[in-house]
Motif scaffolding. Structure first.
Motif, short mmCIF file in Angstrom:
data_model
loop_
_atom_site.label_atom_id
_atom_site.label_comp_id
_atom_site.label_asym_id
_atom_site.label_seq_id
_atom_site.Cartn_x
_atom_site.Cartn_y
_atom_site.Cartn_z
N VAL A 4 -13.51 -0.09 -16.11
CA VAL A 4 -12.18 0.93 -15.86
C VAL A 4 -12.39 2.09 -17.11
CG1 VAL A 4 -10.72 -0.89 -14.87
CG2 VAL A 4 -10.55 -0.11 -17.36
N SER A 5 -13.45 1.89 -17.53
CA SER A 5 -13.59 3.19 -18.82
C SER A 5 -14.49 4.26 -17.97
CB SER A 5 -14.35 2.62 -20.23
OG SER A 5 -13.30 1.74 -20.84
N THR A 6 -15.17 3.86 -16.81
CA THR A 6 -15.80 4.94 -16.28
C THR A 6 -14.98 5.33 -15.27
OG1 THR A 6 -16.88 3.45 -14.77
CG2 THR A 6 -17.98 3.59 -16.73
N ALA A 7 -15.12 6.91 -14.93
CA ALA A 7 -14.35 7.40 -13.94
C ALA A 7 -14.66 6.76 -12.50
CB ALA A 7 -14.83 8.87 -13.81
N LEU A 8 -15.90 6.55 -12.43
CA LEU A 8 -16.22 5.81 -10.99
C LEU A 8 -15.54 4.59 -10.87
CD1 LEU A 8 -17.86 6.09 -8.30
CD2 LEU A 8 -20.00 5.29 -9.46
N GLY A 9 -15.85 3.72 -11.98
CA GLY A 9 -15.20 2.21 -11.90
C GLY A 9 -13.66 2.33 -11.71
N VAL A 10 -12.91 2.84 -12.11
CA VAL A 10 -11.65 2.89 -12.08
C VAL A 10 -10.98 3.54 -10.83
CG1 VAL A 10 -11.04 5.04 -13.32
CG2 VAL A 10 -9.40 3.33 -13.56
N VAL A 11 -11.66 4.50 -10.46
CA VAL A 11 -11.29 5.31 -9.24
C VAL A 11 -11.77 4.26 -8.11
CG1 VAL A 11 -11.68 7.01 -7.36
CG2 VAL A 11 -11.31 7.83 -9.87
N LEU A 12 -12.80 3.74 -8.05
CA LEU A 12 -13.15 2.80 -7.00
C LEU A 12 -12.19 1.52 -6.99
CD1 LEU A 12 -17.20 2.61 -7.15
CD2 LEU A 12 -15.64 3.53 -5.32
N LEU A 13 -11.79 1.10 -7.92
CA LEU A 13 -10.96 0.04 -7.98
C LEU A 13 -9.59 0.18 -7.69
CD1 LEU A 13 -11.94 -2.05 -11.38
CD2 LEU A 13 -12.47 -2.71 -8.96
N THR A 14 -9.00 1.54 -7.99
CA THR A 14 -7.74 1.87 -7.77
C THR A 14 -7.63 2.16 -6.40
OG1 THR A 14 -7.42 2.83 -9.92
CG2 THR A 14 -5.70 3.41 -8.18
N ALA A 24 0.92 -1.03 0.02
CA ALA A 24 0.06 0.04 0.02
C ALA A 24 0.84 1.31 -0.01
CB ALA A 24 -0.98 0.05 1.06
N ILE A 25 1.83 1.26 1.01
CA ILE A 25 2.66 2.77 1.01
C ILE A 25 3.57 2.63 -0.43
CG2 ILE A 25 4.45 3.47 2.16
CD1 ILE A 25 3.49 2.21 4.84
N GLY A 26 4.20 1.60 -0.90
CA GLY A 26 4.74 1.74 -2.13
C GLY A 26 3.90 2.52 -3.24
N LYS A 27 2.67 2.11 -3.21
CA LYS A 27 1.79 2.59 -4.40
C LYS A 27 1.70 3.99 -4.35
CE LYS A 27 -0.82 -1.71 -5.32
NZ LYS A 27 -0.11 -2.59 -4.51
N LEU A 28 1.77 4.54 -3.01
CA LEU A 28 1.38 6.01 -2.72
C LEU A 28 2.47 6.87 -3.53
CD1 LEU A 28 0.51 5.92 0.89
CD2 LEU A 28 -1.23 6.01 -0.91
N ALA A 29 3.70 6.34 -3.70
CA ALA A 29 4.74 7.12 -4.43
C ALA A 29 4.41 7.30 -5.91
CB ALA A 29 6.02 6.48 -3.88
N VAL A 30 3.60 6.43 -6.42
CA VAL A 30 3.25 6.26 -7.83
C VAL A 30 2.18 7.12 -8.01
CG1 VAL A 30 2.56 4.72 -9.82
CG2 VAL A 30 4.17 3.94 -7.95
N GLU A 31 2.11 8.06 -9.02
CA GLU A 31 1.11 9.03 -9.54
C GLU A 31 -0.21 8.50 -9.69
OE1 GLU A 31 0.55 12.98 -12.48
OE2 GLU A 31 2.26 11.94 -12.32
N GLU A 32 0.09 7.45 -10.67
CA GLU A 32 -1.25 6.81 -11.17
C GLU A 32 -2.14 6.18 -10.00
OE1 GLU A 32 1.41 7.46 -14.52
OE2 GLU A 32 1.83 6.51 -12.59
N TRP A 33 -1.69 5.62 -8.96
CA TRP A 33 -2.03 5.20 -7.73
C TRP A 33 -2.90 6.31 -7.02
CZ3 TRP A 33 -3.95 0.42 -7.21
CH2 TRP A 33 -3.39 -0.49 -7.78
N VAL A 34 -2.05 7.36 -6.83
CA VAL A 34 -2.68 8.49 -5.83
C VAL A 34 -3.58 9.14 -6.94
CG1 VAL A 34 -2.11 10.56 -5.09
CG2 VAL A 34 -0.47 8.80 -4.99
N ASN A 35 -3.92 9.27 -8.18
CA ASN A 35 -5.03 10.08 -8.87
C ASN A 35 -6.01 9.08 -9.21
OD1 ASN A 35 -4.13 8.72 -11.20
ND2 ASN A 35 -2.84 10.37 -11.88
N GLY A 36 -6.00 7.95 -9.00
CA GLY A 36 -7.05 6.85 -9.20
C GLY A 36 -7.15 6.27 -10.40
N THR A 37 -6.01 6.36 -11.28
CA THR A 37 -6.07 5.69 -12.56
C THR A 37 -5.29 4.36 -12.95
OG1 THR A 37 -4.21 7.27 -13.46
CG2 THR A 37 -6.72 7.95 -13.52
N ALA A 38 -4.68 4.01 -11.91
CA ALA A 38 -3.55 2.76 -11.88
C ALA A 38 -4.22 1.56 -12.65
CB ALA A 38 -3.00 2.54 -10.83
N VAL A 39 -5.45 1.34 -12.04
CA VAL A 39 -6.19 -0.13 -12.69
C VAL A 39 -6.38 -0.07 -14.13
CG1 VAL A 39 -8.03 -1.58 -12.23
CG2 VAL A 39 -7.04 -0.65 -10.35
N TYR A 40 -6.60 1.00 -14.54
CA TYR A 40 -6.96 1.39 -16.05
C TYR A 40 -5.67 0.90 -16.60
CZ TYR A 40 -7.67 3.55 -20.67
OH TYR A 40 -7.65 3.79 -21.88
#
Length: 317
Positions: free
Chosen positions: A218-228, A180-196
């Motif tokens: 993941v093509s929906t904003a809500l879906g990708v943010v919730l998963l990420t 979890a902490i390692g992901k916080l250093a990656v911009e895509e995990w912080v902005n909620g798009t990494a799973v996409y």
């Protein structure tokens, strides 16, 4: 705090760790490696590349590995399959404990293509080995019922085994906390798009119907943010499981199993999911609420009803 520490310390000598929880977890982590060996050729597992020859036998940790001392990779694979199969079926845990460690560590150190599950399987095999070495049963599935015998040697055995179990729980908690902490250093995990990006990864991304469903989500904003962000929250919650109450640990266990099953379905990391399910069993299944997952008792009860009834006392001993 003092009362909690006192309860934990006393539990080291009281709780019997040789249950079907330990047995199932040990079998699962070995099964993941067995599947890897069974469905891949030695040319795939030990393919050399520009960085090194394979198997990797440099350094003091690798030179004594199974695949570095075996007459050939095929012989090494055959021996590894036999050892892992014995561990999976639970035969003679005391005598298969150290071979299990040797095979697991050798696979992680010598294979040219490894993933996180292989490393975790090797760590679990190492940390669970004291429990297996002190397991005197012929099969690690054998039900151990009745009162715990109170004697000095029994207390020492339980203390050693329960200390190993505690180290496993600490290790698994650190794994999820680090993830979890390692992901916080990656911009895509912080902005909620990494799973996409994982879903569209050419190597790990799904295909066919799985890809269609995953891309729709993941093509929906809500879906990708919730998963990420949901992944981050769940991993932090799983790390907290080390100090959670027994009911919460059980709920976290099922959440973690479903989480890894989802990863296996979408990204194809099946053996990783099996390994982590075994690790979650050792980590989160509450000792206080149920000492055993009585799979064989359930099957015995089902069949005995057809042939004259069922008496739970028959399962003791």
């Amino acid at each position: 705090m003092r009362a909690s520490l006192s309860t934990w310390y006393e539990g080291l000598f009281v709780h019997d760790p040789w249950t079907n929880v330990y047995a199932l977890a040990r079998s699962l982590t070995a099964a993941a490696l067995l599947i890897t060996l069974s469905f891949n050729s030695v040319d795939t597992l030990f393919a050399p590349n520009e960085a090194w020859e394979s198997p990797k036998c440099d350094g003091w940790l690798r030179w004594g590995g199974l695949f570095c001392v075996a007459p050939s990779l095929a012989w090494g694979k055959a021996l590894a399959v036999v050892v892992l199969l014995l561990v999976v079926i639970g035969y003679l845990p005391r005598w298969t404990a150290l071979p299990h460690v040797w095979v697991s560590v050798s696979l992680h150190n010598s294979m040219s293509m490894t993933e996180g599950g292989d490393q975790i399987a090797a760590i679990i095999a190492l940390l669970i080995s004291p429990i297996a070495l002190l397991d005197s049963r012929r099969w690690h599935w054998t039900f151990k019922g009745g009162p715990v015998s109170i004697n000095r040697s029994g207390e020492i055995r339980r203390m050693i085994a329960n200390t190993s179990a505690m180290l496993i729980r600490l290790q698994v908690s650190v794994i999820y906390l680090h993830a979890a902490i390692g992901k916080l250093a990656v911009e895509e995990w912080v902005n909620g798009t990494a799973v996409y990006y994982w879903v569209h990864d050419p190597q790990f991304g799904p295909s066919g119907l799985r890809a269609t469903v995953a891309e729709a989500v993941v093509s929906t904003a809500l879906g990708v943010v919730l998963l990420t962000w949901g992944t981050l929250v769940l991993e932090l919650a799983l790390a907290y499981g080390l100090v959670a109450s027994a009911p919460l640990r059980k709920a976290l266990f099922w959440a973690g199993v479903l989480f890894h099953a989802g990863i296996a379905m979408v990204l194809g990391l099946v053996t990783f999911g099996i390994t982590m399910s075994g690790a979650l069993l050792l980590y989160l299944w509450p000792r206080e609420s149920s000492p055993d997952i009585n799979v064989h008792e359930y099957l015995y009860r089902r069949f005995s009803k057809r042939f004259g009834g069922y008496d739970k006392s028959d399962m003791k001993g």
